[in-house]
Motif scaffolding. Structure first.
Motif, short mmCIF file in Angstrom:
data_model
loop_
_atom_site.label_atom_id
_atom_site.label_comp_id
_atom_site.label_asym_id
_atom_site.label_seq_id
_atom_site.Cartn_x
_atom_site.Cartn_y
_atom_site.Cartn_z
N UNK A 397 0.85 -1.19 0.00
CA UNK A 397 0.00 0.00 0.00
C UNK A 397 0.89 1.24 0.00
N UNK A 398 0.40 2.27 -0.66
CA UNK A 398 1.16 3.51 -0.73
C UNK A 398 1.14 4.22 0.62
N UNK A 399 2.27 4.82 0.96
CA UNK A 399 2.42 5.51 2.25
C UNK A 399 3.35 6.69 2.03
N UNK A 400 2.97 7.85 2.56
CA UNK A 400 3.82 9.02 2.41
C UNK A 400 3.81 9.87 3.66
N UNK A 401 4.91 10.55 3.88
CA UNK A 401 4.98 11.50 4.98
C UNK A 401 4.19 12.75 4.66
N UNK A 402 3.66 13.39 5.69
CA UNK A 402 2.90 14.63 5.47
C UNK A 402 3.82 15.77 5.04
N UNK A 403 5.14 15.55 5.20
CA UNK A 403 6.11 16.52 4.72
C UNK A 403 6.76 16.11 3.42
#
Length: 503
Positions: A397-403
């Motif tokens: 699953x795709x995951x990214x930092x809010x920054x």
């Protein structure tokens, strides 16, 4: 001044100029009379927001929307709805959680007795209602009947009016009847809907049997619910006018806690926003503020009125703040320093970021955290909003930092979190996070069985039976690099993955 074994340990580390994270330490075992399944996991996220288990989902746009927040509260924890939604969209997400499980529906959607079945169904579709029961009122606003799913299904002509189709043999109660008594009345009379009416005959609420059964069935005790028996949920906000606008909309939907979610909590804008919100709402809603990693920063936020502190600057798997900005304290030392100050004021601390294994959870709590916030550990679950992709023979699953650059480009809230609200050109943005993939893990319920199982066993090994005991009695040892390596499986080739361990 009394110093626990934990205090002595961290004082010694401080004297050596060392700050530690999860891979650097372990908890010492101790004599135990407690079995892992007998321990209590009850704790607090903030002064007035309890948890039945100490896990909170992160306010990230690839982690927490209403779907995950509902399941977290169902299991005793808490979800924090991210703020990359517009204010109205975020409030709608909160409402979805609050309406999922109702002890009582305060303001049920009513229909007129002259409305046709066709018009009621059309309105239901247009509004996106997921329920099927509607009180029916007359021109004077008085209750005359109830129309339910069965009535819709057995209606052979959608041109008929609600009065022609509704059930009128109702059992009614007044506003003083509580949830447990309402449940007993519904069981006795075999009614799935129980309207609450005023003396004047107007609708004042409605109980539904499905929700009350979930609340009061024997053995069902894990729901984290408020005084109205609705699931608890939090929401992230920023600073300034946007925060005030969001807070107003969120409180209309009965949000349980507001989380001022910034990269640097010890800043004037954050402190001013805490003061403003507490000045407007007082104790009507708890305010958790962060993120910080220093004791002095914790003092500043508590002095401003914060009801909880979120600790963690740069420990997350997708966060690059420490490398890009050169700041931050390793997480275990940061949690200890902040929690030691916060505990004096009776304010809970949430350890946010850096957790890779279930064994890190008892370490965070032992260092002083009352709860632990998870991002990457939940991003791979079925309920998380990230897209499912197939890569190198497995599901991710795709995951990214809010920054991350993607998050900052997509939404001003992400730019604001990192002090770049007014940056418009892509090339002028300075990201403090990355984007990536995490393994697909299945349902969050199955995942939390493993995380909480690790915590329970950690408590069993340390001879502690409550979260408070683990905080008070934790005794740490520092690991050498060889000791850390020895803690993991070694000298074998793993041929089958374990549900609670991956490399």
């Amino acid at each position: 001044m009394y110093m626990s074994k934990k205090d002595v340990f961290f004082q010694k580390m401080d004297e050596l100029g060392l700050a530690l994270t999860y891979d650097d330490v372990r908890l010492r075992t101790s004599y135990s009379e407690s079995m892992p399944d007998d321990v209590s996991l009850s704790t607090r996220f903030s002064r007035r927001v309890p948890l039945k288990m100490p896990l909170v989902s992160a306010a990230m746009d690839t982690v927490t929307t209403s779907k995950l927040a509902i399941e977290m509260a169902n299991l005793g924890g808490l979800g924090i709805i991210h703020r990359n939604f517009s204010p109205k969209e975020q409030a709608k997400e909160v409402a979805t959680v609050k309406l999922y499980l109702n002890g009582i529906v305060d303001t049920p959607i009513c229909v007129r007795d002259t409305d046709t079945i066709e018009s009621i169904l059309r309105r239901r579709d247009e509004k996106g209602y997921t329920f099927h029961s509607f009180p029916v009122i007359d021109a004077q606003g008085k209750l005359v009947g109830i129309i339910t799913k069965n009535d819709f299904e057995f209606c052979d002509d959608a041109r008929k009016t609600a009065r022609e189709v509704m059930a009128s043999n109702l059992v009614l109660v007044g506003s003083r009847v509580g949830s447990e008594d309402a449940y007993a009345i519904m069981k006795k009379n075999k009614k799935k809907v129980l309207p609450v009416v005023k003396n004047s005959g107007e609708v004042d609420g409605m109980y539904t049997f499905k929700d009350l059964k979930r609340l009061f069935s024997p053995g069902i005790t894990n729901y984290n619910v408020d005084e109205r028996n609705q699931l608890r949920v939090g929401a992230a906000i920023g600073v300034g006018n946007d925060a005030l606008e969001r807070a107003s909309l969120l409180l209309e939907k009965r949000v349980d806690v507001l989380v001022i979610d910034t990269a640097h909590g010890d800043s004037k804008k954050v402190i001013d926003t805490v003061k403003q919100l507490k000045g407007i709402y007082g104790d009507k809603v708890d305010i958790v503020a962060g993120n910080v990693s220093e004791a002095a920063s914790t003092e500043h936020l508590i002095a401003a009125g914060a009801d909880g502190i979120k600790v963690g600057q740069g420990p997350g798997s997708i966060c690059t703040t420490r490398i890009i900005a050169g700041i931050g304290s390793p997480q275990v030392s940061a949690v200890y320093a902040c929690a030691r100050i916060a505990s004096v004021h009776g304010v809970p601390v949430c350890a946010d970021g850096g957790v890779k294994y279930s064994g890190d959870i008892p370490i965070a709590i032992g260092a002083g955290a009352s709860s632990v916030m998870l991002g990457s550990m939940l991003a791979g679950t079925e309920e998380a909003p990230g897209d499912l992709v197939f890569f190198e023979g497995r599901q991710w699953k795709q995951y990214r930092g809010m920054g991350s650059l993607g998050a900052m480009e997509a939404n001003k809230s992400s730019r604001t979190r990192y002090g770049q609200a007014d940056v418009e050109r892509k090339n002028d943005l300075v990201p403090e996070g990355v984007e990536g993939l995490v393994p697909y893990k299945g349902s969050v319920r199955n995942v939390l069985v493993q995380y909480l199982g690790g915590l329970r066993r950690g408590m069993g090994y340390t001879g502690t039976t409550t979260i408070q005991e683990l905080q008070d009695r934790a005794d740490f040892i520092r690991l050498s690099p060889a000791g850390s390596a020895e803690s993991h499986p070694h000298d074998v080739k793993i041929t089958k993955e374990s549900p609670n361990y991956n490399i």
